[in-house]
Design a protein around this motif. Sequence first.
Motif, PDB file in Angstrom:
ATOM      1  N   PRO A 316     -38.658  43.771  41.117  1.00 44.34           N
ATOM      2  CA  PRO A 316     -38.628  43.514  39.643  1.00 44.34           C
ATOM      3  C   PRO A 316     -39.738  43.950  38.722  1.00 44.34           C
ATOM      4  N   ALA A 370     -34.325  42.757  37.746  1.00 48.78           N
ATOM      5  CA  ALA A 370     -34.586  41.280  38.269  1.00 48.78           C
ATOM      6  C   ALA A 370     -34.818  41.670  39.766  1.00 48.78           C
ATOM      7  N   PHE A 456     -39.027  34.795  33.600  1.00 43.90           N
ATOM      8  CA  PHE A 456     -37.768  34.473  33.748  1.00 43.90           C
ATOM      9  C   PHE A 456     -37.023  34.201  32.515  1.00 43.90           C
ATOM     10  N   ASN A 464     -31.780  38.258  35.762  1.00 43.99           N
ATOM     11  CA  ASN A 464     -33.134  37.511  35.797  1.00 43.99           C
ATOM     12  C   ASN A 464     -33.318  36.179  35.460  1.00 43.99           C
ATOM     13  N   PHE A 473     -39.073  38.884  36.462  1.00 45.24           N
ATOM     14  CA  PHE A 473     -39.328  40.133  35.886  1.00 45.24           C
ATOM     15  C   PHE A 473     -40.921  40.393  35.833  1.00 45.24           C
TER      16      PHE A 473
END
Length: 617
Positions: A316, A370, A456, A464, A473
């Motif tokens: 991520p 994500a 998030f 995500n 993320f």
Amino acid sequence: MRRKGRLLAVAAFLVLLNASPGMGLAQPQPGSDTPFGKPTADVPNPGVNNEAVPATRPAGYLDQTRSEVLARNGIAATSNPLATAAAERILLDGGNAIDAAVAASATLGTVEPMSTGMGGDLFAIVWSAKDKKLYSLASSGWAPKAWTVDYFKNTLGVDEVPSRGINSAVIPGTVSGWDALLKRFGSMGFREVLEPAASYAEDGFPIHEVMHGQWRSAVNSLREDPDSAKTWLPGGQAPELYSVFRNPDMARALRLIQKNGRDAFYKGEIARAVVAKSEAAGGVIALDDLARYQSEWVTPLSTEYHGYRVHQLPPPGQGFAALEMLNVLDVCAPRLGFDLAALGPRDPQYWHLLIEAKKLAYSDLHRYNADPTFDPPPLDRLLSKEYAATLCDRIDPGRATPPEIDGTDMGSTVYFATADRWGNMVSLVNSNYSGFGSRVTIPGYGFVLANRGSGFTLDETHPNVVEPRKRPFITIIASFITKDDKPVMAFGNMGGGTQPQAHAQHVVNMIDHGMNVQATTDVARFDHSQENDVTSLDTYLYDLVGPKLQEMGHRLNRANGHAGGYQGILFEPDPRLPTPILPKDTGPRTGDAYERPVNGVYRAGSDRRKDGHAGGW
């Protein structure tokens, strides 16, 4: 005697003259109110009053702040001199680049606590001299098991994950990352590599200039948590510039990890303290969330740029945006009739192309990024040159285009690099996210939890979206450059959403414009915000190209000291020199393996936007 009498007479006359108003000799003038740059209550940072003209260098780029640091036995480049010294101390004691990197990380968590610490996240790329290949470690924290969209929307009654407080904090990954690095590549243990950090926490450390400004800006938010105010605000305020700050609670935590290893943090008394603080603050972190956490060894991503291969960590993290941006520049600039090297960084058209390429890459970043365990981005497509070619028509050579997808850009991070006499190199990034992270401090252990959970989204259609034990993320990235499968350079640039666009600019600076490892950070760079479509330019660059860029439709901001902070170490091999002798896994740190320097020269640079420097021998 006559001569002595004349001298006495002259002295008496001068005394009389000075004592008599208006008799011709000037009165002594008062000096500065801040002699030697000593701060006062009215002027907390005397540097703001310096109006002197900058000096120039006698060779090379006139405005380069310093020469590259060159070394062969060991080298480190960090954002704080004490962390550089800690890494050098480990290298001098026979440790390798990985040992030194963990020591620097722990020290930065002590002496630059607003940016990083054991409550944060860590990523690293390691060049192994033994294996002659790159390894990548992802140690970003995951969400507590109780975190769901329903938890935030209905239990907490919010429409986004908070930016601070206990419900912005994920499970920390830093200590697990230290452990993973040492177990796989280190030659020392926690007892040795954490000693510099523990000593600084116990004995105290001086407050540097940039750090002081960041600390002062966080005072009000730190007051929201009593444990944070007690730990970080002696006398109710940020520590003064040049004062000594101590953190005995953090020293206690580091000593526990020295004694009991990783488990002290994830299963022992520190874990229990994290859970107790979470419960007291209204959070849902559980012991099992900590006990089950593990770092991950992952496969790095890469793309080729003008004969060199640039490597980044996978999602991520946002590293793939730097690679996509480089692909767009590589493919689209010539298709649009431009040569970046020929244009050069004094031409507004040059900056227009870089900014537009950044917008395209970041739109894909915010569309797809994500945790790949849950929803992997289509990286094979996004990082292909063929895909970059499809984006060329979206760049108007004469007009700025708003980004298709926006996204937040905040961040407070440390990046650094280390290298040793055997050829091992480490590129490492470590972060609390925003300044002092969640602003939630663990009592008795002196560290803050990062606020990475705010990465998030609560949009259930987005990859995500928050889910239990998912990694959000994350902005922090580390980079590495190779050529023909051989190491060239470890480098990175801290600063939230700044990072991928700064990485790409450094690559262009060094490969297209021939800048050295120090010069690339001493020149101006742009920092475009995908959130509000405003581009910040260093003051002198703004004056040079700003008017023309504004005519092209760019929204600009004049800035000082923006665009994060860079560190880099490049390896210059010399085939005439004997190859290093790799040390044995066990035994004393003596003999030829610990005396022969690397077969070449390390060249390091460090950003003046931060407090640190590079050092080696």
